[in-house]
Design an enzyme around this catalytic site. Structure first.
Site, PDB file in Angstrom:
ATOM      1  N   GLY A  74       0.848  -1.194   0.000  1.00  0.00           N
ATOM      2  CA  GLY A  74       0.000   0.000   0.000  1.00  0.00           C
ATOM      3  C   GLY A  74       0.877   1.234   0.000  1.00  0.00           C
ATOM      4  O   GLY A  74       1.909   1.259   0.646  1.00  0.00           O
ATOM      5  N   GLY A  78      -1.997   8.694   1.380  1.00  0.00           N
ATOM      6  CA  GLY A  78      -1.737   8.774   2.813  1.00  0.00           C
ATOM      7  C   GLY A  78      -0.257   8.764   3.155  1.00  0.00           C
ATOM      8  O   GLY A  78       0.578   9.318   2.437  1.00  0.00           O
ATOM      9  N   ILE A  79       0.057   8.113   4.252  1.00  0.00           N
ATOM     10  CA  ILE A  79       1.420   8.113   4.764  1.00  0.00           C
ATOM     11  C   ILE A  79       2.365   7.416   3.786  1.00  0.00           C
ATOM     12  O   ILE A  79       3.480   7.861   3.547  1.00  0.00           O
ATOM     13  CB  ILE A  79       1.462   7.402   6.131  1.00  0.00           C
ATOM     14  CG1 ILE A  79       0.491   8.081   7.114  1.00  0.00           C
ATOM     15  CG2 ILE A  79       2.868   7.413   6.695  1.00  0.00           C
ATOM     16  CD1 ILE A  79       0.304   7.336   8.413  1.00  0.00           C
ATOM     17  N   GLY A  80       1.881   6.305   3.197  1.00  0.00           N
ATOM     18  CA  GLY A  80       2.720   5.494   2.325  1.00  0.00           C
ATOM     19  C   GLY A  80       3.306   6.288   1.175  1.00  0.00           C
ATOM     20  O   GLY A  80       4.480   6.128   0.815  1.00  0.00           O
ATOM     21  N   SER A 208      -0.228   0.798  15.715  1.00  0.00           N
ATOM     22  CA  SER A 208      -0.957   2.014  16.074  1.00  0.00           C
ATOM     23  C   SER A 208      -1.182   2.061  17.574  1.00  0.00           C
ATOM     24  O   SER A 208      -1.197   1.021  18.231  1.00  0.00           O
ATOM     25  CB  SER A 208      -2.311   2.012  15.365  1.00  0.00           C
ATOM     26  OG  SER A 208      -3.171   2.964  15.946  1.00  0.00           O
ATOM     27  N   TYR A 234     -10.327  -3.523  14.675  1.00  0.00           N
ATOM     28  CA  TYR A 234      -9.133  -2.761  14.262  1.00  0.00           C
ATOM     29  C   TYR A 234      -8.059  -2.866  15.345  1.00  0.00           C
ATOM     30  O   TYR A 234      -6.893  -3.139  15.056  1.00  0.00           O
ATOM     31  CB  TYR A 234      -9.486  -1.288  14.009  1.00  0.00           C
ATOM     32  CG  TYR A 234      -8.298  -0.456  13.526  1.00  0.00           C
ATOM     33  CD1 TYR A 234      -7.787  -0.610  12.245  1.00  0.00           C
ATOM     34  CD2 TYR A 234      -7.695   0.479  14.366  1.00  0.00           C
ATOM     35  CE1 TYR A 234      -6.690   0.139  11.801  1.00  0.00           C
ATOM     36  CE2 TYR A 234      -6.597   1.238  13.939  1.00  0.00           C
ATOM     37  CZ  TYR A 234      -6.105   1.061  12.654  1.00  0.00           C
ATOM     38  OH  TYR A 234      -5.027   1.809  12.232  1.00  0.00           O
TER      39      TYR A 234
HETATM   40  N1  LIG Z   1      -3.471   7.762   9.897  1.00  0.00           N
HETATM   41  C1  LIG Z   1      -3.236   7.518  11.181  1.00  0.00           C
HETATM   42  O1  LIG Z   1      -3.535   8.325  12.040  1.00  0.00           O
HETATM   43  C2  LIG Z   1      -2.617   6.245  11.606  1.00  0.00           C
HETATM   44  C3  LIG Z   1      -2.423   6.037  12.965  1.00  0.00           C
HETATM   45  C4  LIG Z   1      -1.835   4.847  13.379  1.00  0.00           C
HETATM   46  C5  LIG Z   1      -1.454   3.929  12.459  1.00  0.00           C
HETATM   47  N2  LIG Z   1      -1.663   4.132  11.113  1.00  0.00           N
HETATM   48  C6  LIG Z   1      -1.237   3.108  10.168  1.00  0.00           C
HETATM   49  O2  LIG Z   1      -0.467   3.687   9.126  1.00  0.00           O
HETATM   50  C7  LIG Z   1      -0.575   2.879   7.944  1.00  0.00           C
HETATM   51  C8  LIG Z   1      -0.889   3.766   6.754  1.00  0.00           C
HETATM   52  O3  LIG Z   1      -2.157   4.355   6.959  1.00  0.00           O
HETATM   53  P1  LIG Z   1      -2.664   5.671   6.209  1.00  0.00           P
HETATM   54  O4  LIG Z   1      -3.127   6.588   7.276  1.00  0.00           O
HETATM   55  O5  LIG Z   1      -1.675   6.105   5.235  1.00  0.00           O
HETATM   56  O6  LIG Z   1      -3.968   5.071   5.499  1.00  0.00           O
HETATM   57  P2  LIG Z   1      -4.584   5.275   4.046  1.00  0.00           P
HETATM   58  O7  LIG Z   1      -4.332   6.625   3.545  1.00  0.00           O
HETATM   59  O8  LIG Z   1      -5.982   4.791   4.157  1.00  0.00           O
HETATM   60  O9  LIG Z   1      -3.713   4.255   3.188  1.00  0.00           O
HETATM   61  C9  LIG Z   1      -3.871   2.897   3.329  1.00  0.00           C
HETATM   62  C10 LIG Z   1      -3.161   2.215   2.194  1.00  0.00           C
HETATM   63  O10 LIG Z   1      -3.372   0.792   2.336  1.00  0.00           O
HETATM   64  C11 LIG Z   1      -3.758   0.285   1.084  1.00  0.00           C
HETATM   65  N3  LIG Z   1      -4.597  -0.903   1.218  1.00  0.00           N
HETATM   66  C12 LIG Z   1      -5.724  -1.045   1.948  1.00  0.00           C
HETATM   67  N4  LIG Z   1      -6.218  -2.279   1.804  1.00  0.00           N
HETATM   68  C13 LIG Z   1      -5.385  -2.929   0.959  1.00  0.00           C
HETATM   69  C14 LIG Z   1      -5.356  -4.236   0.407  1.00  0.00           C
HETATM   70  N5  LIG Z   1      -6.301  -5.139   0.707  1.00  0.00           N
HETATM   71  N6  LIG Z   1      -4.348  -4.564  -0.422  1.00  0.00           N
HETATM   72  C15 LIG Z   1      -3.397  -3.673  -0.731  1.00  0.00           C
HETATM   73  N7  LIG Z   1      -3.361  -2.423  -0.234  1.00  0.00           N
HETATM   74  C16 LIG Z   1      -4.350  -2.057   0.583  1.00  0.00           C
HETATM   75  C17 LIG Z   1      -4.501   1.401   0.404  1.00  0.00           C
HETATM   76  O11 LIG Z   1      -4.461   1.175  -0.979  1.00  0.00           O
HETATM   77  P3  LIG Z   1      -5.713   1.412  -1.980  1.00  0.00           P
HETATM   78  O12 LIG Z   1      -5.365   2.672  -2.706  1.00  0.00           O
HETATM   79  O13 LIG Z   1      -5.698   0.210  -2.866  1.00  0.00           O
HETATM   80  O14 LIG Z   1      -6.960   1.511  -1.164  1.00  0.00           O
HETATM   81  C18 LIG Z   1      -3.681   2.610   0.829  1.00  0.00           C
HETATM   82  O15 LIG Z   1      -2.584   2.797  -0.017  1.00  0.00           O
HETATM   83  C19 LIG Z   1      -1.647   1.862   8.259  1.00  0.00           C
HETATM   84  O16 LIG Z   1      -1.030   0.647   8.636  1.00  0.00           O
HETATM   85  C20 LIG Z   1      -2.369   2.444   9.441  1.00  0.00           C
HETATM   86  O17 LIG Z   1      -2.982   1.469  10.239  1.00  0.00           O
HETATM   87  C21 LIG Z   1      -2.232   5.287  10.678  1.00  0.00           C
END
Ligand SMILES: NC(=O)c1ccc[n+]([C@@H]2O[C@H](COP(=O)([O-])OP(=O)(O)OC[C@H]3O[C@@H](n4cnc5c(N)ncnc54)[C@H](OP(=O)(O)O)[C@@H]3O)[C@@H](O)[C@H]2O)c1
Ligand SMILES: *[C@@H]1O[C@H](CO)[C@@H](O)[C@H](O)[C@H]1NC(C)=O
Ligand SMILES: *[C@@H]1O[C@H](CO)[C@@H](O)[C@H](O)[C@H]1NC(C)=O
Ligand SMILES: CC(=O)N[C@H]1CO[C@H](CO)[C@@H](O)[C@@H]1O
Length: 355
Positions: A74, A78-80, A208, A234
Site C-alpha cells: 500500500g 496517505g502516509i505510504g 498504532s 481494528y
Molecule cells: N493515519 C493515522 O492516524 C494512523 C495512525 C496509526 C497507524 N496508522 C497506520 O499507518 C498505515 C498507513 O495508513 P494511512 O493513514 O496512510 O492510510 P490510508 O491513507 O488509508 O492508506 C492505506 C493504504 O493501504 C492500502 N490498502 C488497503 N487495503 C489494501 C489491500 N487489501 N491490499 C493492498 N493495499 C491495501 C490502500 O491502498 P488502496 O489505494 O488500494 O486503497 C492505501 O494505499 C496503516 O497501517 C495504518 O494502520 C495510521
C-alpha cells in the site's frame, strides 16, 4: 479542541435517543459500541496531544542507499505515498504492492514532475487481504529482486463494515495483520541473505496506539459468534501486528539472523484511513487542524526503515522516533508466542521464514 469536545457531546445524546427504540440485545450491543467509540475518542485525544509535544523529534536522516531495495505494501495515498517520496530521495528501488497498478503509474509520473528524480519505482499487484495474492506477489518480487533490504508492512483498512474474505478471514484481521504475517514469512529468506551483521535488513510493521485497547479474540478471531464492533476488530489487528513485530525480532536474534524487526506508530495522521470515523464524518476540519500531515507521519517509518540512528530500536515500539513503552511492550511474551503459533497453524506454515 472545543469542536472535538462538542462533537463528542453531540454524539452521546444521539446514541441515547436511538437506545429507546431497540430490543434488549441490540441495546447491549449498541452500548458496547458506544463504549468503544468513547474509548477511541479518548485515546485519540491523548495521542494527538502526545504528537503535539513530540513532533519536533520527527527527525530522520536520508542516507544515500543507491540501488537498495525496499518492498512496501500500500502506498498510493496517505502516509505510504510520503514514505515512497523520501525513499526515492535516498536513491532506493521501491517495490510497491498495490491493488491498482495504473493508479501507481499515475502517481509515479506526478512525483517525477514534482521533482523527485532519483530512485526507481516498481508497482506489482497485491491485495494483502488475500493470502493467494500475497503468495503471487511474493513470488513476483523474489523473481525480480534476489536482494531485499527493507520490508515495510504499511497497508491497512480501518473501521470497515463487517466482511469475511473469500478465504474466510475478517477483513481488518486479514489486511492489517495476517497478509503481512504471511508476506514476512515468504520474504524472510531474501532479507536474511541481504542483511549483514553491521547493516541488518529491516522489517518495519506499522501498528498504532489503537493496540492499547485491543485483545486477541482467539476463540472467535473473525467475530463470527460475537457482535462485530469495527473498533474492536481494528484494535485486534493492530495489537496482532505489534505482538508479531516484537516476537519476530526475538526469533531473528535467536537465529543469529541478519534481519531486525521494528514496530512504528506513525502518529495521528490526517489520511483517508479516517473516512469511516464519526469525527471525520461530522467535523472533518478537525483532522486538518490537529492531526499530523502525512509527510510528518512518514518520518518515523523512514527512520526505522533506513536510519543508522534507529539501529538500536529493533524490537521496540517506536512513536515520534522515540522508543515507547506500553503495557503490551512490557509484558506480552506468552501472548506473542500464542499468537505466533496460532498464525502459523492458521496458514499451515511449518517453519517460519523457511520457504
Ligand atoms: N493515519 C493515522 O492516524 C494512523 C495512525 C496509526 C497507524 N496508522 C497506520 O499507518 C498505515 C498507513 O495508513 P494511512 O493513514 O496512510 O492510510 P490510508 O491513507 O488509508 O492508506 C492505506 C493504504 O493501504 C492500502 N490498502 C488497503 N487495503 C489494501 C489491500 N487489501 N491490499 C493492498 N493495499 C491495501 C490502500 O491502498 P488502496 O489505494 O488500494 O486503497 C492505501 O494505499 C496503516 O497501517 C495504518 O494502520 C495510521
Ligand atoms: C474518503 O473520502 C473522500 C472524500 O469523501 C473520498 O474522495 C475518498 O475516495 C475516500 N477514500 C476511501 C478510501 O474511502
Ligand atoms: C508454541 O509452539 C511451540 C513449538 O511448537 C511450543 O513449544 C510452545 O509451547 C507453544 N507456545 C504457546 C504459548 O502455545
Ligand atoms: C525530516 C523532517 O520532516 N523534519 C521536520 C521536522 O519538523 C521540523 C519542525 O516542524 C521541520 O523543520 C523539519 O523539516
Amino acid at each position: 479542541m472545543i469542536w472535538y469536545l462538542l462533537t463528542v457531546l453531540l454524539i452521546i445524546p444521539l446514541y441515547l435517543l436511538s437506545l429507546f427504540c431497540l430490543s434488549p440485545k441490540d441495546k447491549k450491543d449498541l452500548l458496547e459500541e458506544i463504549k468503544w467509540e468513547l474509548k477511541y475518542l479518548w485515546l485519540g485525544f491523548q495521542a494527538v496531544i502526545d504528537d503535539l509535544f513530540k513532533i519536533w523529534k520527527n527527525k530522520t536522516d536520508l542516507p544515500r542507499r543507491k540501488g537498495d531495495v525496499v518492498v512496501m505494501t500500500g502506498g498510493l495515498r496517505g502516509i505510504g505515498l510520503e514514505v515512497i517520496r523520501m525513499l526515492l530521495e535516498c536513491d532506493m528501488i521501491v517495490v510497491v504492492g498495490c491493488r491498482d497498478i495504473e493508479k501507481g503509474e499515475h502517481f509515479a509520473n506526478k512525483m517525477r514532475m514534482e521533482g523527485t528524480t532519483l530512485g526507481k519505482l516498481d508497482f506489482k499487484t497485491l491485495d494483502v487481504s488475500s493470502m493467494e495474492s500475497v503468495r503471487n506477489f511474493a513470488a513476483a518480487v523474489k523473481k525480480d529482486y534476489p536482494k531485499i533490504h527493507v520490508l515495510i508492512n504499511n497497508a491497512a483498512v480501518m473501521y470497515v463494515p463487517y466482511a469475511i474474505t473469500s478465504e474466510g478471514y475478517e477483513t481488518q484481521f486479514a489486511t492489517n495483520y495476517l497478509g503481512h504475517f504471511l508476506l514476512t514469512h515468504l520474504l524472510l529468506k531474501q532479507l536474511d541473505a541481504t542483511g549483514t551483521e553491521d547493516a541488518p535488513a529491516r522489517v518495519v510493521h506499522i501498528s498504532s496506539v489503537a493496540h492499547e485497547l485491543g485483545g486477541i479474540n482467539f476463540d472467535d478471531i473473525n467475530f463470527e459468534k460475537e457482535y462485530y464492533i469495527a473498533y474492536k476488530a481494528y484494535s485486534q489487528s493492530k495489537l496482532a501486528q505489534l505482538l508479531f513485530g516484537l516476537y519476530l525480532n526475538e526469533i531473528l536474534k535467536e537465529r543469529k539472523s541478519n534481519v531486525r524487526s521494528y514496530v512504528v506508530h506513525p502518529g495521528i495522521v490526517n489520511t483517508e484511513l479516517f473516512n469511516n470515523t464519526i469525527v471525520k464524518k461530522t467535523s472533518p476540519f478537525i483532522l486538518g487542524l490537529w492531526f499530523k500531515p502525512p509527510d510528518k507521519g512518514a518520518v518515523p517509518i523512514v527512520f526505522c526503515a533506513i536510519s543508522p540512528q534507529a539501529k538500536h530500536l529493533d524490537g521496540c515500539y517506536v512513536s515520534n522516533c522515540l522508543k515507547k513503552e506500553t503495557p503490551v511492550t512490557k509484558n506480552s511474551k506468552d501472548l506473542q508466542q500464542k499468537l505466533f503459533n496460532f498464525s502459523t497453524d492458521l496458514l499451515k506454515i511449518e517453519e517460519f521464514g523457511k520457504s
